[in-house]
Design a protein around this motif. Sequence first.
Motif, PDB file in Angstrom:
ATOM      1  N   UNK B  20     124.133 -18.626 -11.160  1.00 57.07           N
ATOM      2  CA  UNK B  20     123.698 -19.033 -12.484  1.00 57.07           C
ATOM      3  C   UNK B  20     123.528 -20.542 -12.515  1.00 57.07           C
ATOM      4  N   UNK B  21     122.304 -20.953 -12.824  1.00 54.42           N
ATOM      5  CA  UNK B  21     122.073 -22.394 -12.920  1.00 54.42           C
ATOM      6  C   UNK B  21     122.464 -22.897 -14.299  1.00 54.42           C
ATOM      7  N   UNK B  22     122.395 -22.002 -15.276  1.00 54.67           N
ATOM      8  CA  UNK B  22     122.709 -22.408 -16.643  1.00 54.67           C
ATOM      9  C   UNK B  22     124.191 -22.735 -16.737  1.00 54.67           C
ATOM     10  N   UNK B  23     124.495 -23.976 -17.107  1.00 52.35           N
ATOM     11  CA  UNK B  23     125.897 -24.367 -17.199  1.00 52.35           C
ATOM     12  C   UNK B  23     126.449 -23.965 -18.562  1.00 52.35           C
ATOM     13  N   UNK B  24     127.744 -23.679 -18.600  1.00 53.38           N
ATOM     14  CA  UNK B  24     128.326 -23.243 -19.872  1.00 53.38           C
ATOM     15  C   UNK B  24     128.110 -24.255 -20.994  1.00 53.38           C
ATOM     16  N   UNK B  58     118.681 -25.692 -10.206  1.00 57.91           N
ATOM     17  CA  UNK B  58     119.796 -26.617 -10.375  1.00 57.91           C
ATOM     18  C   UNK B  58     119.332 -28.064 -10.501  1.00 57.91           C
ATOM     19  N   UNK B  59     118.015 -28.269 -10.429  1.00 61.26           N
ATOM     20  CA  UNK B  59     117.510 -29.650 -10.472  1.00 61.26           C
ATOM     21  C   UNK B  59     117.836 -30.291 -11.819  1.00 61.26           C
ATOM     22  N   UNK B  60     117.943 -31.600 -11.755  1.00 60.09           N
ATOM     23  CA  UNK B  60     118.276 -32.374 -12.945  1.00 60.09           C
ATOM     24  C   UNK B  60     117.257 -32.186 -14.063  1.00 60.09           C
ATOM     25  N   UNK B  61     115.994 -32.212 -13.662  1.00 60.85           N
ATOM     26  CA  UNK B  61     114.926 -32.077 -14.656  1.00 60.85           C
ATOM     27  C   UNK B  61     114.995 -30.694 -15.314  1.00 60.85           C
ATOM     28  N   UNK B  62     115.319 -29.679 -14.518  1.00 62.60           N
ATOM     29  CA  UNK B  62     115.430 -28.328 -15.066  1.00 62.60           C
ATOM     30  C   UNK B  62     116.565 -28.271 -16.083  1.00 62.60           C
ATOM     31  N   UNK B  63     117.642 -28.956 -15.779  1.00 61.04           N
ATOM     32  CA  UNK B  63     118.764 -29.035 -16.719  1.00 61.04           C
ATOM     33  C   UNK B  63     118.292 -29.671 -18.026  1.00 61.04           C
ATOM     34  N   UNK B  64     117.576 -30.785 -17.912  1.00 63.12           N
ATOM     35  CA  UNK B  64     117.070 -31.470 -19.107  1.00 63.12           C
ATOM     36  C   UNK B  64     116.154 -30.559 -19.914  1.00 63.12           C
ATOM     37  N   UNK B  65     115.300 -29.825 -19.194  1.00 61.49           N
ATOM     38  CA  UNK B  65     114.355 -28.953 -19.896  1.00 61.49           C
ATOM     39  C   UNK B  65     115.083 -27.793 -20.570  1.00 61.49           C
TER      40      UNK B  65
END
Lengths: 177, 156
Positions: B20-24, B58-65
């Motif tokens: 899971x890339x989505x962090x809690x 897990x990329x940073x940009x994906x997290x931001x998006x």
Amino acid sequence: MRRRWLYLLPAALFVLLAAAFYRGLGIDPNILPSALIDQEVPDFALPPLRPEDGAGFSSADLKGHVSLVNAFASWCAPCRTEQPVLNALAQSKRVPIYGIDYKDKSEAGLAYLAELGNPYVKIGSDAGRVGIEWGMYGVPETFLVDRLGRIRYKHVGPLTQEVVERTILPLVARLEK
Amino acid sequence: MTRLALLSILLWAALGHPALAVRPDEMLADPKLEARAREVSKELRCLVCRNQSVDDSDADLAHDLRVLVRERIAAGDSDDQVIAYIRSRYGDFVLLKPPLETGTLLLWGGPVLIVLFGVAMIGRFYRGRPAPAPAPPLSEDERRRLDALLKGSGGR
């Protein structure tokens, strides 16, 4: 058989396809076309690297003149190779360069500029959101903005002297006309 | 007993679980909105890793998006509005499924066209052939040999 030419069709299609693929070999897959070309720059207001510098960098700074906007970061290795190119361009006073310090710690960004030189008229520090507004997907990326504040050109990856001379400067001259 | 436990752990591990890339801390409190956010971010391409969705990466940009998608959904945007916003920034490439438009008609219609072309060619091939001529009747000699052969195999 009067339709003998039909049997040549697959071979002809293959030749066409091969030509298309051959052309595709020359395209760098790391460079994505920007969706923002000819669009107005997004509205943004970024804080400065040092709070005592007062204003950072905002969309209002880009109105009324042609400008170059360069996104960099102290953690970005390719940025180091383009910094001398930017410094030289800044010294020529051909076009003002604005900086976006992307996803960086302010101290690290300041140390980076102290080491490699600071070509920027104004610098804003961005945690990533403004980068998304600009359609950025990495650093370095450089945008050319016209007098009306529209993005006219985007360069992905480090600027080289060649790109500056062959693409950026001619474009600047055209946009200033 | 320990062996059984070990075996079940190994089995469980061997099944393979999607990381899971989505962090809690990214997740929305409302499970309904969170489910929508996940569906939306599955449609979006991570611009850094290219063949992963924003939901997977897990990329940073994906997290931001992902955070951006959730903010917009929480602010009351519809799924389409969120996607339109990100598409306006990153272009069609950000959509994992290309939209059906005049510019992409060939892309979507191409496979159908190729199948139709193939069917047409096969039809043409069979229609263009002369029907096979009926076989001439057997001569007296051939019929006798055939009867003998058939009898021979039947007697076995």
